[in-house]
Motif scaffolding. Sequence first.
Motif, short mmCIF file in Angstrom:
data_model
loop_
_atom_site.label_atom_id
_atom_site.label_comp_id
_atom_site.label_asym_id
_atom_site.label_seq_id
_atom_site.Cartn_x
_atom_site.Cartn_y
_atom_site.Cartn_z
N THR A 167 0.84 -1.19 0.00
CA THR A 167 0.00 0.00 0.00
C THR A 167 0.88 1.24 0.00
OG1 THR A 167 -1.74 -1.13 1.20
CG2 THR A 167 -1.81 1.27 1.22
N LEU A 168 0.64 2.11 -0.96
CA LEU A 168 1.39 3.36 -1.07
C LEU A 168 0.48 4.51 -0.63
CD1 LEU A 168 4.08 4.62 -2.08
CD2 LEU A 168 2.93 5.04 -4.24
N VAL A 169 0.87 5.18 0.46
CA VAL A 169 0.13 6.33 0.98
C VAL A 169 0.82 7.58 0.49
CG1 VAL A 169 -0.74 7.49 3.03
CG2 VAL A 169 -0.52 5.00 3.01
N ALA A 170 0.17 8.33 -0.36
CA ALA A 170 0.76 9.52 -0.96
C ALA A 170 0.12 10.76 -0.35
CB ALA A 170 0.58 9.50 -2.48
N ARG B 151 -3.07 3.92 -2.47
CA ARG B 151 -3.24 2.99 -3.57
C ARG B 151 -2.46 1.69 -3.30
NH1 ARG B 151 -6.62 6.09 -4.56
NH2 ARG B 151 -7.11 7.24 -6.48
N THR B 152 -2.99 0.59 -3.83
CA THR B 152 -2.26 -0.66 -3.82
C THR B 152 -1.31 -0.67 -5.01
OG1 THR B 152 -4.07 -1.87 -2.78
CG2 THR B 152 -2.42 -3.18 -3.93
N ILE B 153 -0.04 -0.92 -4.74
CA ILE B 153 0.98 -0.90 -5.79
C ILE B 153 1.78 -2.19 -5.76
CG2 ILE B 153 1.24 1.61 -5.79
CD1 ILE B 153 4.03 0.58 -4.17
N GLU B 154 2.67 -2.34 -6.74
CA GLU B 154 3.61 -3.45 -6.75
C GLU B 154 4.99 -2.97 -6.30
OE1 GLU B 154 2.51 -6.62 -10.17
OE2 GLU B 154 3.31 -4.71 -10.90
N THR B 155 5.75 -3.87 -5.72
CA THR B 155 7.16 -3.63 -5.44
C THR B 155 7.99 -4.68 -6.17
OG1 THR B 155 7.27 -5.05 -3.48
CG2 THR B 155 6.58 -2.76 -3.15
N ALA B 156 9.25 -4.39 -6.36
CA ALA B 156 10.13 -5.32 -7.07
C ALA B 156 11.50 -5.36 -6.43
CB ALA B 156 10.24 -4.94 -8.54
N PHE B 157 12.17 -6.49 -6.53
CA PHE B 157 13.56 -6.62 -6.14
C PHE B 157 14.43 -6.08 -7.26
CE2 PHE B 157 17.48 -9.21 -6.47
CZ PHE B 157 18.10 -8.81 -5.29
N VAL B 158 15.35 -5.18 -6.92
CA VAL B 158 16.21 -4.54 -7.92
C VAL B 158 17.65 -4.97 -7.67
CG1 VAL B 158 16.96 -2.36 -8.93
CG2 VAL B 158 14.64 -2.57 -7.99
N PRO B 159 18.22 -5.81 -8.53
CA PRO B 159 19.58 -6.31 -8.29
C PRO B 159 20.65 -5.37 -8.86
CG PRO B 159 18.65 -7.39 -10.21
CD PRO B 159 17.58 -6.44 -9.69
N ASN B 160 21.73 -5.26 -8.13
CA ASN B 160 22.94 -4.61 -8.63
C ASN B 160 22.69 -3.21 -9.17
OD1 ASN B 160 24.36 -7.06 -8.11
ND2 ASN B 160 23.73 -7.85 -10.10
N LEU B 161 22.04 -2.38 -8.36
CA LEU B 161 21.88 -0.97 -8.73
C LEU B 161 23.19 -0.26 -8.43
CD1 LEU B 161 18.84 1.30 -8.13
CD2 LEU B 161 21.12 2.11 -7.50
N ARG B 162 23.73 0.42 -9.42
CA ARG B 162 25.04 1.06 -9.27
C ARG B 162 24.93 2.56 -9.45
NH1 ARG B 162 30.43 -0.28 -9.18
NH2 ARG B 162 29.89 -2.48 -9.38
N PRO C 119 9.20 0.31 -4.53
CA PRO C 119 7.87 0.59 -5.06
C PRO C 119 7.93 0.95 -6.54
CG PRO C 119 8.23 1.73 -2.98
CD PRO C 119 9.54 1.18 -3.39
N LEU C 120 6.93 0.51 -7.29
CA LEU C 120 6.83 0.81 -8.72
C LEU C 120 5.68 1.78 -8.95
CD1 LEU C 120 7.22 -2.81 -10.17
CD2 LEU C 120 9.01 -1.18 -9.54
N VAL C 121 5.97 2.87 -9.66
CA VAL C 121 4.97 3.92 -9.90
C VAL C 121 5.02 4.33 -11.36
CG1 VAL C 121 5.16 4.76 -7.52
CG2 VAL C 121 6.56 5.80 -9.31
N ASP C 122 3.99 5.07 -11.80
CA ASP C 122 3.97 5.57 -13.16
C ASP C 122 5.08 6.59 -13.37
OD1 ASP C 122 1.83 4.01 -13.82
OD2 ASP C 122 0.33 5.59 -13.50
N THR D 255 -0.09 17.17 -8.03
CA THR D 255 -0.36 15.76 -8.29
C THR D 255 0.57 14.91 -7.44
OG1 THR D 255 -0.98 16.28 -10.56
CG2 THR D 255 -0.48 13.98 -10.06
N ASP D 256 -0.01 13.92 -6.75
CA ASP D 256 0.83 13.09 -5.89
C ASP D 256 1.41 11.91 -6.66
OD1 ASP D 256 -1.05 11.04 -6.03
OD2 ASP D 256 -1.80 11.32 -3.99
N ILE D 257 2.16 11.07 -5.96
CA ILE D 257 2.89 9.98 -6.59
C ILE D 257 1.97 8.95 -7.23
CG2 ILE D 257 2.99 8.48 -4.57
CD1 ILE D 257 5.96 9.20 -6.86
N ASN D 258 0.68 8.92 -6.79
CA ASN D 258 -0.30 8.02 -7.37
C ASN D 258 -1.05 8.64 -8.53
OD1 ASN D 258 0.12 5.79 -5.62
ND2 ASN D 258 -1.06 6.83 -4.02
#
Length: 302
Positions: free
Chosen positions: A87-90, A95-106, A118-121, A222-225
């Motif tokens: 749940t993303l509170v902006a 809103r209900t959102i998706e999250t993802a594992f992000v490997p090897n961010l440099r 968190p994944l957003v538009d 406009t918020d993040i959602n």
Amino acid sequence: MNWLGPASAAMLAVVSLPLLNQASSDDAPRPVDLIELQRDHYNRMTVPVTIDKHGPFNFMIDTGAQATVLSRDLADRLALSDRESATLVAMASTRTIETAFVPNLRLGSRQFDIQTAPLVDRANIGSADGVLGLDSLQDQRVLLDFDKQKIAVADAKKLGGNKGYEIVINARRKLGQLIVTNAHFDGVSVAVIIDTGAQASIGNTELMRRLRGHAAGPVQMTDINGVQVGGQVRIARNIRIGHATFSNVPMTFVDTPIFEQLGFGNKPAMVLGMNELRLFRRVAIDFKQKKILFDMPKNAVW
């Protein structure tokens, strides 16, 4: 799990994620990372980032966000399939959102695994590919050099310590953010959050209530959602943070739960955004020492 979303455009929000969200793949000492700055559509700082050797991608630096955020478009392009719901509170919505594992961010020479981003538009984060939050910046000093259009990430010693800064302000930590309490807005004592992800400066309704005078007019943000919220704008005659003084600063006042999450529901508080930070030659945000450092322009009043 509930989160608060990061700053985008003229909006305020923060991500309330565990600060151990990241895991560095290499704990060896690192040199100072000097990274060329770019500007997004909203005149904020963006830097090149690679993810698992892909990129570079355009990420915004956001010292007001607890977590690193990816655009949904980038996550799809990278085929990041390890996703969960949250749940993303902006600022104006939940809103209900998706999250993802992000490997090897440099970022420069630093590499991280982001466990739950968190994944957003993309359109709701200023058309950037993502947002670098506090989980990528903890225990470091972030130096914003506006004269040279560079950003440096390292410990304070490697960045020259406090030499050359006219103003050094102690801060306290709340949800990973640094908050300055030695500040006044037109004579009203106010807590200040330094937010490189916010284009404009934003105040809470308690600060507005304690001020005299009238708002200059309405504004929509406009918020993040992607949800709009209305606010009121007025001009601050004088904002003083430590020995630094700002005059005639446009301030947007918004009724949002974000300030309450930071413990300022009934206390005057504000966010100092990029429009004001760019007035300085340099700004250093030291999360380890809990200090904010300002290198004043030559014609500054302080």
